[in-house]
Each structure stands twice: as C-alpha cells, then as structure tokens.
Design a protein around this motif. Structure first.
Motif, short mmCIF file in Angstrom:
data_model
loop_
_atom_site.label_atom_id
_atom_site.label_comp_id
_atom_site.label_asym_id
_atom_site.label_seq_id
_atom_site.Cartn_x
_atom_site.Cartn_y
_atom_site.Cartn_z
N ILE A 273 15.80 52.79 62.95
CA ILE A 273 17.25 52.99 63.04
C ILE A 273 18.04 51.69 62.88
CG2 ILE A 273 19.13 53.85 64.50
CD1 ILE A 273 17.27 56.04 63.35
N PRO A 274 17.68 50.57 63.54
CA PRO A 274 18.43 49.33 63.31
C PRO A 274 18.37 48.85 61.86
CG PRO A 274 17.16 49.19 65.34
CD PRO A 274 16.69 50.42 64.62
N TRP A 275 17.23 49.00 61.23
CA TRP A 275 17.09 48.62 59.83
C TRP A 275 18.01 49.46 58.95
CZ3 TRP A 275 15.15 51.10 55.37
CH2 TRP A 275 14.87 50.28 54.28
N LEU A 276 18.09 50.77 59.22
CA LEU A 276 18.99 51.63 58.46
C LEU A 276 20.44 51.19 58.63
CD1 LEU A 276 17.50 55.19 59.21
CD2 LEU A 276 17.24 53.82 57.13
N ALA A 277 20.82 50.81 59.85
CA ALA A 277 22.20 50.36 60.08
C ALA A 277 22.52 49.14 59.24
CB ALA A 277 22.40 50.07 61.57
N MET A 278 21.55 48.24 59.10
CA MET A 278 21.77 47.04 58.29
C MET A 278 21.79 47.38 56.80
SD MET A 278 19.38 44.30 60.37
CE MET A 278 19.92 42.91 59.34
N ARG A 282 26.53 50.83 58.29
CA ARG A 282 27.23 51.86 59.05
C ARG A 282 26.51 52.05 60.39
NH1 ARG A 282 29.61 55.84 55.48
NH2 ARG A 282 30.06 57.13 57.33
N PRO A 283 27.21 52.40 61.44
CA PRO A 283 26.53 52.74 62.69
C PRO A 283 25.64 53.97 62.48
CG PRO A 283 28.89 52.43 63.05
CD PRO A 283 28.69 52.49 61.57
N ILE A 284 24.46 53.92 63.08
CA ILE A 284 23.48 55.00 62.92
C ILE A 284 23.05 55.50 64.29
CG2 ILE A 284 21.24 55.66 61.97
CD1 ILE A 284 23.07 54.86 59.76
N LYS A 285 22.99 56.82 64.45
CA LYS A 285 22.54 57.41 65.72
C LYS A 285 21.41 58.40 65.48
CE LYS A 285 25.28 59.01 69.16
NZ LYS A 285 26.21 59.90 69.94
N TRP A 286 20.41 58.31 66.38
CA TRP A 286 19.37 59.35 66.45
C TRP A 286 19.14 59.69 67.91
CZ3 TRP A 286 14.47 58.82 68.85
CH2 TRP A 286 13.68 59.97 68.77
N ILE A 287 19.20 60.97 68.21
CA ILE A 287 18.91 61.47 69.56
C ILE A 287 17.78 62.49 69.44
CG2 ILE A 287 19.79 62.68 71.59
CD1 ILE A 287 21.05 59.94 71.21
N GLU A 288 16.74 62.28 70.19
CA GLU A 288 15.56 63.15 70.16
C GLU A 288 15.90 64.52 70.73
OE1 GLU A 288 11.10 62.10 71.39
OE2 GLU A 288 12.44 62.36 73.11
N ASP A 289 15.53 65.58 70.02
CA ASP A 289 15.71 66.90 70.62
C ASP A 289 14.48 67.26 71.45
OD1 ASP A 289 13.72 68.13 68.96
OD2 ASP A 289 15.20 68.54 67.39
N ARG A 290 14.57 68.35 72.19
CA ARG A 290 13.51 68.67 73.15
C ARG A 290 12.19 68.99 72.45
NH1 ARG A 290 12.43 66.76 77.67
NH2 ARG A 290 14.60 67.04 78.30
N GLN A 291 12.26 69.64 71.30
CA GLN A 291 11.01 69.91 70.58
C GLN A 291 10.34 68.61 70.14
OE1 GLN A 291 11.11 71.55 66.56
NE2 GLN A 291 9.57 73.06 67.15
#
Length: 582
Positions: A273-278, A282-291
C-alpha cells in the motif's frame, strides 16, 4: 507505600473518545482524493499460476490501476525475516538447529501456497469498484495436491510446499539437558501420550487496515496502520522504499484488538500500500474484510506432541521426553518463536533434571502461523500439565500433591533450566516460591469443599463438573527496550510520549497514573501519546505482556527525572532545601 494515583480505580482518560465515537481508528482516516484497494486472492491452497489476465479489470470505469507480481518490477520481493532463530548448539549436547528461511512475497508469482494468498491488487475510486474489478481478473491455475496435515506433511507428503527444498521440514531443533535415556531406565513408571493442539484464528474486533499518503513536495510518507509496533514498521518501510527513517511517519491510532498478529511488518498489504501511494501520488486505503481476516491474517497453535514422562513411584519427575510437529503454514516470517516458546515453557514451575525436546516446524498449505495470545507457551503448558494429571492417576496421587512434590524449591533460585529461550538467553528463573501460590489459589476457589461436597452432589443430579489445576511460568517483559518522554507544558498540563502502540490495554490511563504518582498532577491533566513515530523515534512495540514492564518503567524513570527538575527549580524559587519540599 500508599499510592495516590497508581492502581486506583479511576475514570479512564480514553473512554470519552471511545464511548462517543470520536476515537480515531485506521478506517476513520478519510483523505481528499483517496483511492481504495481490493485484492484478488487465491481460491486454492496450492497451485501453479499459469496466467493473470487483468485487461477487463483495467477497462472498468473507476479503476485507476491493476498490479500483479510482474507489474511490480524491481519492487517485487519477499517480506523480511522478523526474528532469527536463537543459537541452540551447545558443547557436549545433542542440541542443534536447522532452519530454512522462507518468507511470503508481496504478490504471488508462479505459485500460490495458501488460500487467500494475494495474486493481484486493484486500485479504484471506491472499494465497491475495486471489488467488482477484482472479480473481472482471470487467473488460470493448475491445482496441486495440498499439504494440510502436519503428520502427513512429515511422513508421506502429497507435495512439496517449497519446490527448492527436499522436504516440508522448515526447521529441525533439538534442545537437551541431562540424559533422559538414563532417567527412563531408572523410572518406576513412564507415562506416554500423544497430544494434539488445534489451530486458532485471532479475529480481533477491528480487522487489519492501512492508509498511506505520499507528499511528493515534502518527500514525506505518512502511514496509518493497525500495528502493535509502529517504529518497526517505519524502519522496515524506509528500507524497502529507499527512504530515510525521517521521511516515513507511521501512526498507530486506536487499535481494536491485536493479540499478536498485528505486531510487526510481514504482511503483503503493509509492503504494497505505501508503494502504491508513492507510485500513484494519491492516498491509498485498504481495510481487511472479515472473510479476508480468516485466511490473510496469521493463525496460531497447530501442534502434535509425542510426549512421555519418567517418574519414581512417589511421583518425582526424573525426566521428560517430547517430540513434536509444529504447523508453520506456508511461510515462516517470524522464525521459530512459537515452537521454541512451546519447547521452553513446557518445563514450567517444575524441577525436571533430564529433558529431551525435539521439534520440526513444518511447511503446509495453510495460512502463516505467528505469535497469538501466548505465542506457543500454552502448548508446552498443555503437554506438561496433562502428563502430570495422567501420572497422578497412574500413581494414585492427588493432582495437587504431584505438583507440590515437583515444584522447584525456593532455595534453588536462581534456577537454570539449561536450555536457550527465544530471546537468545539461557532460560533462568530469577526467583519463585510456587507452593504457597497453589495453596492460596485452592483456598480462594474453595477447592476442597468443591471436591468433598459440590462434585458428589452434582454427580447424583447427573451433572459432570470438575476443576482443572494448572501451574504456569511465562517469559514476559521481553526486551530489547522502550523509551519515553515526559514534559510539563507552560499551561501546567503534562505530555507523555512513548513509541509503543496500544491495542486496548488502557495505556492512556495507566501510563498517566505512573506519571501522576511521581509529579503529583491529576491524571486528567496528563496527555498520553502512543504509536506516532514522529513524536517518539524509537521502540519495539506492545507484545509479550511488556507494555507496563518495559514502557511503564521507562515512563516512570522519565517522570522521576521531571520530578527532580521540579524540586530543583522550586528550591531555587522558594529558597528552600530540596529535602524539605513535597
């Protein structure tokens, strides 16, 4: 000593924010222009990747980028080995260690080794679009036999998890003290059992998540992460991304439960995720879902032990022999912390003059295993305590009495167990007096009354009830270090800053109580900041029951320094001796 603040029942400093929904968690971070990530994950436990076709996903409206392993270019890599195995070899002993380092890639390339392993990442304007685009990606797999049983993985594996190895044994470790074979030959009775310990999933209330923002003009990367060790994440990311540590800020805000799986950097998402932001600026977010949490966040616990105990007829332990298999999952980024904890903690509170312990950490096609709520210690306790119960039954002894007879006597401390602990140091107990603790416990729970009255009464009613008895010595407060800074502001408020993260232990109150005890300021006037690497530069993290022991002591020492400065300044202003001031 009567304390004014520390240990008192007070209202917690953090509760107003938590109870009114004002506390900041990672998923609360919402930045202008933020993009969202969803992952394409393997539905197979073991398969060769033949082709990844993301053309349809790239063409979907709202998709900004799609990355497979090939798209990462020179950034594709495997995660770091977080904990190296300790030096086990000792002269005049069979103790030995073999370890095959295998850590997980950012995105799978050529082969997947567990269900849920990430194969591609979709970056889109919303998580909804990213999820839809992930379904567009076509991945052609050639399924392979899955290695899911650790005994079969060792004796008759259906496949190799890592093709460059000649077996699925990731590590082979022997630790020994004394001579168990001689002890066994002298024993009046030998108890032998096969004991299994199942896997578990942490399943914290808050799943993992990460938000990264790259400020190109300032050359500064800011990362919000559900981590228990923000300083370690900062250092790792700086090295991976070619930045200085001053260019990376990691913030661990409120964490909704960690329990171990959120300790240190080894997850593909944290590396990507930090590499993608660079890359995308753009700011990048990933939130793990329960599955995802069930197969992408690390597991714990799977072991099978072939154990035996040699005893005299009066219940004295002569020796213990334990050979076990440990399920390490597809990769072993955390080294051998979990099985070595099992190996060492098995000895518990007891004098065991002869001990032979051997384990093999097995690669399987299951989710990675790392520390979680005990980090392998409970496995060893389970084996020892079950053997003692079986031995008590065999010898006709009370289960408490057999434990009393084998406790390390108080005059034997410091007690050297003659094996190496996971912190690379000899396993030495500095002090202890276990029998009074057992007696006090039995008294407090009414053990004798329960056995004499309640248990027979329940049996007549057709109910089977009982009390299990277990003793336990745990290695906690593990180093290397933590630090703290305590400052009195011009307003009279006090700020306390430390590098540890927090995962719900109440640090914002307990650390404030430590400082209040030294400098006399009301706890409500003390602000505690944890887990922000820009505000405190170094530290290890919150794990192994070390928050109060290590960080708490650092805070106490810093507060003492502030107290001395207060008294020195007051003595000058009041023209009084420091010894006369309170």
């Amino acid at each position: 000593m009567t304390t004014q603040f520390f240990g008192q029942r007070i209202k917690r400093n953090e509760d107003p924010r938590l109870l009114t929904g004002q506390a900041l968690f990672v998923d609360d971070v919402d930045l202008p222009g933020m993009l969202h990530v969803a992952f394409v994950r393997s539905p197979y436990a073991h398969a060769v990747i033949r082709r990844v076709d993301a053309s349809a996903a790239r063409g979907r409206e709202g998709v900004m980028a799609v990355y497979s392993a090939e798209d990462l270019g020179n950034y594709w890599r495997r995660g770091p080995l977080l904990v190296s195995p300790p030096p086990i070899e000792r002269p005049n002993s069979r103790s030995a260690l073999t370890f095959h380092e295998r850590t997980q890639p950012i995105l799978a390339r050529d082969k997947v080794r567990h269900v849920g392993e990430p194969v591609a990442a979709i970056v889109a304007v919303s998580r909804y679009v990213a999820e839809d685009a992930a379904a567009d990606v076509i991945v052609e797999y050639d399924p392979l036999p899955a290695v899911v049983d650790i005994e079969q993985a060792f004796t008759a594996p259906p496949a190799l998890v890592h093709d460059d190895l000649d077996s699925n044994v990731g590590a082979h470790v022997i630790q020994e003290k004394g001579n168990y074979e001689q002890a066994q030959a002298q024993a009046d009775v030998v108890i032998r059992r096969k004991l299994s310990y199942d896997r578990g999933v942490a399943a914290a209330m808050e799943n993992r998540g990460i938000v990264a923002q790259w400020d190109r003009r300032a050359g500064k990367l800011t990362v919000w992460d559900t981590t228990q060790a923000p300083v370690v994440i900062r250092n790792g990311l700086a090295g991976m991304l070619g930045l200085s540590e001053h260019q990376v800020r990691v913030i661990a805000p409120f964490i909704g439960g960690g329990f171990g799986p959120k300790i240190m950097m080894f997850y593909p998402e944290e590396m990507l995720i930090p590499w993608l932001a660079m890359q995308l600026d753009r700011p990048i977010k990933w939130i793990e879902d329960r599955q995802e949490n069930f197969f992408a966040t690390t597991h714990e616990r799977g072991q099978v032990h072939e154990a035996e105990m040699a005893l005299t007829r009066d219940g004295q332990i002569l020796g213990v022999h334990d050979v076990f298999l440990h399920d390490g999952g597809a990769y072993m980024p955390y080294g051998l912390t979990v099985p070595i904890n099992s190996q060492c903690t098995l000895l518990g509170c007891y004098h065991v003059p002869n001990y032979y312990s051997e384990f093999r950490a097995m690669f399987t096609n299951k989710t990675i295993v790392t520390p979680y709520r005990g980090a392998g210690r409970q496995h060893g306790v389970f084996v020892m305590e079950r053997l003692l119960d079986f031995a008590a039954r065999e010898l006709g002894l009370d289960r408490n009495e057999i434990r009393r007879r084998n406790f390390i006597p108080p005059d034997q401390f410091p007690y050297n167990n003659e094996i190496i602990y996971q912190d690379f140091a000899p396993l030495v107990y500095d002090s202890g007096n276990y029998a009074p603790v057992l007696e006090k416990t039995l008294e407090m729970i009414g053990y004798e009354e329960f056995i004499r009255d309640e248990q027979p009464r329940a049996k007549k009613q057709g109910r089977a009830v009982g009390i299990g008895v277990v003793t336990y010595v745990e290695g906690t407060g593990i180093g290397p270090y933590e630090g703290a800074r305590v400052q009195v502001q011009p307003s009279g408020k006090v700020t306390v800053v430390t590098g540890v993260g927090t995962q719900g232990q109440g640090h914002y109150t307990s650390y404030a109580q430590i400082v209040a005890e030294q400098i006399g300021v009301d706890v409500r006037n003390i602000e505690v900041v944890t887990g922000d690497t820009d505000l405190f530069y170094w530290g290890a993290g919150t794990f192994a029951s070390r928050g109060a022991v290590v960080a708490g002591n650092a805070i106490n020492e810093a507060a003492k320094d502030v107290r001395r400065k207060i008294l020195k300044l007051a003595s000058e202003l009041l023209e009084a001796d420091e010894a006369d001031l309170e």
